[in-house]
Design a protein around this motif. Structure first.
Motif, PDB file in Angstrom:
ATOM      1  N   LEU A   1     -28.403 -16.586 -13.970  1.00  0.00           N
ATOM      2  CA  LEU A   1     -29.545 -16.605 -13.059  1.00  0.00           C
ATOM      3  C   LEU A   1     -30.553 -15.511 -13.423  1.00  0.00           C
ATOM      4  CD1 LEU A   1     -27.615 -17.033  -9.667  1.00  0.00           C
ATOM      5  CD2 LEU A   1     -28.193 -18.765 -11.363  1.00  0.00           C
TER       6      LEU A   1
ATOM      7  N   ASP B   1     -35.031 -14.414 -12.786  1.00  0.00           N
ATOM      8  CA  ASP B   1     -36.155 -14.672 -11.866  1.00  0.00           C
ATOM      9  C   ASP B   1     -37.526 -14.435 -12.483  1.00  0.00           C
ATOM     10  OD1 ASP B   1     -36.305 -11.894 -11.935  1.00  0.00           O
ATOM     11  OD2 ASP B   1     -36.061 -11.613  -9.789  1.00  0.00           O
TER      12      ASP B   1
ATOM     13  N   ILE C   1     -40.932 -17.034 -12.020  1.00  0.00           N
ATOM     14  CA  ILE C   1     -41.406 -17.501 -10.713  1.00  0.00           C
ATOM     15  C   ILE C   1     -42.936 -17.511 -10.645  1.00  0.00           C
ATOM     16  CG2 ILE C   1     -41.443 -16.941  -8.243  1.00  0.00           C
ATOM     17  CD1 ILE C   1     -38.521 -16.114  -8.458  1.00  0.00           C
TER      18      ILE C   1
ATOM     19  N   THR D   1     -30.883 -20.832 -13.849  1.00  0.00           N
ATOM     20  CA  THR D   1     -32.252 -20.935 -13.336  1.00  0.00           C
ATOM     21  C   THR D   1     -33.001 -19.677 -13.710  1.00  0.00           C
ATOM     22  OG1 THR D   1     -33.597 -21.254 -11.347  1.00  0.00           O
ATOM     23  CG2 THR D   1     -31.666 -19.856 -11.119  1.00  0.00           C
TER      24      THR D   1
ATOM     25  N   TYR E   1     -35.383 -18.943 -11.420  1.00  0.00           N
ATOM     26  CA  TYR E   1     -36.066 -18.868 -10.114  1.00  0.00           C
ATOM     27  C   TYR E   1     -35.140 -18.307  -9.037  1.00  0.00           C
ATOM     28  CZ  TYR E   1     -39.861 -21.443 -12.237  1.00  0.00           C
ATOM     29  OH  TYR E   1     -40.920 -21.793 -13.037  1.00  0.00           O
ATOM     30  N   ALA E   2     -34.210 -17.458  -9.459  1.00  0.00           N
ATOM     31  CA  ALA E   2     -33.277 -16.861  -8.492  1.00  0.00           C
ATOM     32  C   ALA E   2     -33.714 -15.424  -8.245  1.00  0.00           C
ATOM     33  CB  ALA E   2     -31.850 -16.921  -9.028  1.00  0.00           C
ATOM     34  N   ARG E   3     -34.644 -15.274  -7.332  1.00  0.00           N
ATOM     35  CA  ARG E   3     -35.215 -13.959  -7.032  1.00  0.00           C
ATOM     36  C   ARG E   3     -34.125 -12.915  -6.833  1.00  0.00           C
ATOM     37  NH1 ARG E   3     -39.439 -12.293  -8.629  1.00  0.00           N
ATOM     38  NH2 ARG E   3     -40.944 -13.536  -7.449  1.00  0.00           N
ATOM     39  N   GLY E   4     -34.273 -11.820  -7.566  1.00  0.00           N
ATOM     40  CA  GLY E   4     -33.324 -10.718  -7.400  1.00  0.00           C
ATOM     41  C   GLY E   4     -32.305 -10.601  -8.520  1.00  0.00           C
ATOM     42  N   HIS E   5     -32.258 -11.617  -9.372  1.00  0.00           N
ATOM     43  CA  HIS E   5     -31.300 -11.561 -10.473  1.00  0.00           C
ATOM     44  C   HIS E   5     -32.051 -11.436 -11.790  1.00  0.00           C
ATOM     45  CE1 HIS E   5     -28.194 -12.343  -7.650  1.00  0.00           C
ATOM     46  NE2 HIS E   5     -28.624 -13.536  -7.352  1.00  0.00           N
ATOM     47  N   LYS E   6     -31.771 -10.379 -12.494  1.00  0.00           N
ATOM     48  CA  LYS E   6     -32.452 -10.143 -13.763  1.00  0.00           C
ATOM     49  C   LYS E   6     -31.792 -10.950 -14.872  1.00  0.00           C
ATOM     50  CE  LYS E   6     -33.820  -5.567 -12.221  1.00  0.00           C
ATOM     51  NZ  LYS E   6     -33.792  -4.108 -12.440  1.00  0.00           N
TER      52      LYS E   6
END
Lengths: 382, 382, 382, 382
Positions: C162, C164, C167, C257, C259-264
């Motif tokens: 994952l 992000d 986005i 993805t 688009y998983a906000r918070g995962h680098k």
């Protein structure tokens, strides 16, 4: 057949609620024959104490604790008032032949505590002090592992109790919920309020403490006093750090403060033994961290044990839900009541008794003396 | 003035205990006017149900649920029996004008569920389904953050419910505590038992699900059946994985199993929005993980929010203890009763009602159909 | 005596730097006889490639890769260019008898990949693909535990990758660092870029995958293209989820993805066996989570193994520092070079070879076909 | 144009390797004009030092450090030998006009340290001490946040450095890798070896320390000495705990031991300010824990910041990989070389210089004096 144990509660604050909940819950989960009955609750303000009684189902109220402790229909007195009232009430209750469940710390100091011990022992009444953290299942599991000898020689014991709720300099001292900031009501600051818990757990898990060296600090020197309306000198310790030696040769490092931004109630302890180390954190009270040196080298690591198996493996948990489902802080009180009742039934009193709690009080006196004199202090016999 | 709400409970297993505890606790913590009264409990084995009634303080017992639902002195029926009995009892209870609090999942399938919805809506009786996880404070907080619009466009919703207690191949199907392995009693395996929770939370937090694609697996093909004594084919799904699309365009990834060694009850969800992500784990139910993209770049990170402040900031927690002290799994039921009672008082029913729970049931039917047909399934209207 | 292995590197982006660092470091830590020599680096822009050569100590530069692969003084070609150039360069390099170290994924698709495998096998040149995560010590340790049979029957394998970083809807496709968003350069989106890693690790740890069912999503439908300057349709998958079955009967659940906000760069995997479960997270790459069912019941829990012991217990770590001191992401490349060199010396090629990597490519083709057709796909033989 | 900086390294143990790696890597990642050249390495055993030189690419070797420090072609001397040799070598190197990079701690005690400071200041040679932890990006970020004033008034600073590698009672003192157990070579035990790091970071982050009170313990009283072959009294401190006061009024609580089973190299610090708290742990060196009281109340919590963004937000990390990919322990040395070189170029010496490191030495003397006298000690001016 169930037999009633009539409770007379004095005080209805945070602890009054926690204890009432324990009395209400215990028989639903623990199969003791004695069943607590909420017979009476006592506090000075009649309207408030009546509302409390209605909410919790107490059968009657009193506004004078002397009347309560004299009532024939009361078997046990629960003391949930500020520390400066513990001794007087407890001694009077003992004289009246009541069992006593007293909030911690036992007393304002060891001298007072000794009188209380004398009173209950002379009166031969059952007694206990609400050092509830012993009965968090993860903490009780730690005790079992230690008693099984899994740790080997112990080198270190560390404990901290960190909070942050008194950073605000305009918080008053005294008053509802804030008597803990008033030296006259509390007797001490974080040492008596928080380190008392740490010390009780420590001596239970790791044995007697021989000597200590301590520093304290009062960050906010003056606060308005709720009773007098005046800004007054703050007499309590806002922070307290000490190190020392246990009788088993291990080193102590303890710290408490109410100025550790970000920590709500971070009570942690860690004990390092030759063969095993254990660590616990109140913020995640259902977990015990275990490092077992006997594990195979390549997969050795700290285990996060979720102490929630409904089996005898995990203390008390066979009485609750199914594996993985945590119980709350409040259950520690329920467990203490269960053990107290079992103690009455078996004749083997459940620790900590007043005498056990006096040992903590003696250490509290020693650390405060050390902080005052800036010298090492040998902990006297309790 | 307090008004009684007379409860008639059917069943006394794990859930019977959890619900009873909630009824016993709710008035101690939540200021509703209606107070549950443990009027009667019903189960087939008289000796056992009497013991249960004694332990929890139920005033009377029944051994025939039809008698219970017909009793005039009962206001609300609580259904805590295996899934295959939900519909019949609920429909009969509705006919008798009783409120109904039904364990999840609502029914064996959507068709049954629809009949139950029709029954309660026709009878105009208050109704709710015990999807208790909505009322874990950390989960309720997640709902609030979402309702405040903090997440922005949502891209992903993931949920898992992983357990490991059925790995043992010689575990029987059927019998006390094991009816969950019996397709005839349970209707489904981990989908209905565990994913039902995940789906209920998901549609509450993230809205309707449009389409799903699913696979299931039964690892242990045969197990002895407790009732027949014979080894029989296992009809339930041991594991269930599905993906799909929510109406808001976000992607679903759900999984449940009872074969994930090391996980006792790992119910987790994570929702990724444009501006904020949230994650939760039942194993540490008092924490909500929050990633706020609006935080300053150099100190942006996942926050571990200890949802225990006794302030309106943290749902329900102003009724419990002080910051940092966690409540247990059981409190989620207490909260549901509190909200149910408030719903009765205000006339605004607290979700999830039977109708809300039917939506979950429809999705459960859809995923099982997808697993059977190995095709995508469009979720029909509930 | 040390023998040189002359490297010719093509490309100098993120991976060009990671590989160069590995060549520079390997001989300082690993006692191979062959020592990589940074002979030449090739890229189209002369000024930039010269600067890169100066920074890293490459002896010479080229601007035409065909010249480089024809040079007599080059032993091995390292391919660090966008995916659409892998096949042509690799095939030409093989014709010239060069060893090849190719960035992942091997190719744009399995058809291309097969030609590359044919080319290197025909030319009998050593070859490898930079699936570097196999050589994170914690991941290699997982492999060892599996090979030792500690897991027993495997039920589940899950992986996620994952991120992000895409986005932002105004991020262009194509151009430096952004060719991964351009379908013509990358061949696929997160599937080829990120899931490729997850799949490579999975088949290494858990064996062949039999069948898959997949969905993909492109959240941002159009983006400006750097080369054309126009807003163009986005051809890559922004998110990709699939489940399926491994040949050993275990279930797969994979997701990726951006688009998983918070995962680098949250690459995680978990494998659940009957007797042991393992989990790993790239964000804390030096730790392996191990649940060992054989541990004593009351202290069973997930162990966080800090894979940093400088002993043979922890793969590769005896070559680095002392216990507790973590190595970085970059070390995984250094380990791969070390193993490649050892493979040359021993004659036992270090996996993954082109042929191994083709298996991943075939699965990538299968999941994308499944996403397109919305059907299960049986994974063909590689 | 690149300019060479000729390094002459003395010693080739753990630190010799760490420093050599830093010199080898720095120019690949950091754009300094000065480039370290591995000119010579010196150690007593010729065969071994030749092997080391070959492995790392040193151009020449010496077996007598006096020859090395006299060589004209050497610009900087790197001292990686046991502590008892630091002073003599450094003073001689300074006399020869060499820059000096000295391993920590600076000296055996403050008196020796002062002579070293005098020597380098008199000779006006660049100098630094390898307190490398300042340059872990997460630690440097902590420094930035403090310098920006985000913490407000500081109340507490805690640090621990816990290991467990000397629990084995039959481990000898003295010899390769074990000189740290020999009082004559090391000067002190965990205080000088481990607390030195904690103190250096602390005074950098939190300023001067005013007074301290300390206890030490030697758990294993006698160990065989490698050089003499005899069992001898152990002179070092195995464990060391101290508290005290910083000049800014905050309280110190420091502890170090090599008897904390389960901890390989647990260097942690935590600093509690009025408005922000920070915490760090070497075991997960890429993370900084941040509690920001300014966050909205309901989502306030400790943030786990993954300090790996390749942007100026995260110190040093713009020179490495992409977000989410951690660097290792070794990078802290690379950063120190980069800053040392930049200091030479700009004329602003990068701390810590010998003078800075002397302050740590003075505190070390003070805590050991306190342990000896069992009294509080006022820390003298460095």
């Amino acid at each position: 057949m169930a037999k009633p144990l009539n409770i007379g509660m004095i005080g209805y604050g945070f602890m009054g609620r926690a204890h009432s909940n324990a009395y209400a819950q215990v028989s639903h989960f623990f199969p003791t024959q004695l069943k607590p009955v909420l017979k009476a609750v006592c506090a000075r303000e009649e309207a408030k104490v009546k509302a409390f009684a209605a909410q919790w189902g107490y059968e009657s109220v009193e506004t004078d604790w002397r009347k309560l402790v004299a009532r024939k229909d009361i078997d046990a007195i629960d003391i949930c008032v500020p520390n400066n009232l513990h001794a007087e009430i407890a001694i009077e209750a003992a004289k009246n032949g009541k069992m006593i469940l007293c909030e911690k710390p036992l007393a304002m100091n060891a001298a007072e505590g000794r009188k209380m011990v004398d009173a209950v022992e002379k009166a031969k009444v059952a007694n206990t002090v609400w050092y509830n953290y012993r009965r968090i299942p993860a903490v009780t599991l730690a005790k079992r592992l230690i008693d099984e000898g899994k740790l080997g020689k112990v080198f270190h014991y560390r404990a901290r109790f960190l909070q942050d709720w008194t950073i605000k300099a305009d918080l008053p001292q005294g008053g509802t919920g804030l008597w803990r900031l008033d030296i006259n009501a509390a007797g001490a600051g974080v040492s008596g309020d928080l380190l008392a818990h740490c010390i009780d757990t420590a001596i239970w898990l790791n044995g007697r403490m021989d000597s200590v060296c301590c520093m304290t600090e009062t960050f906010v020197k003056e606060r308005p006093h709720v009773l007098t309306g005046k800004v007054e000198k703050v007499g309590i310790d806002d922070a307290c750090i000490f190190f020392g030696k246990f009788a088993n040769g291990s080193l102590a490092n303890f710290e408490s403060t109410r100025y550790a931004r970000g920590h709500k109630a971070l009570y942690t302890f860690e004990i390092n033994g030759e063969n095993m180390s254990l660590a616990w954190d109140l913020h995640d009270l259902h977990r015990l961290q275990v490092f077992d040196y006997k594990d195979e080298g390549k997969i050795r690591g700290w285990k996060s044990v979720h102490v929630t198996d409904n089996s005898p493996d995990h203390p008390y948990m066979d009485k609750w839900w199914v594996p993985g489902l945590a119980i709350g802080y409040d259950a520690s009180f329920t467990h203490q009541v269960a053990d107290f009742l079992t103690g009455l039934e078996t004749g083997k009193p459940a620790p900590p008794t007043f005498r056990d709690a006096l040992e903590t009080q003696v250490i509290l006196d020693s650390i405060l003396e050390s902080a005052r004199t800036q010298k090492w202090v040998t902990v006297p016999k309790a």
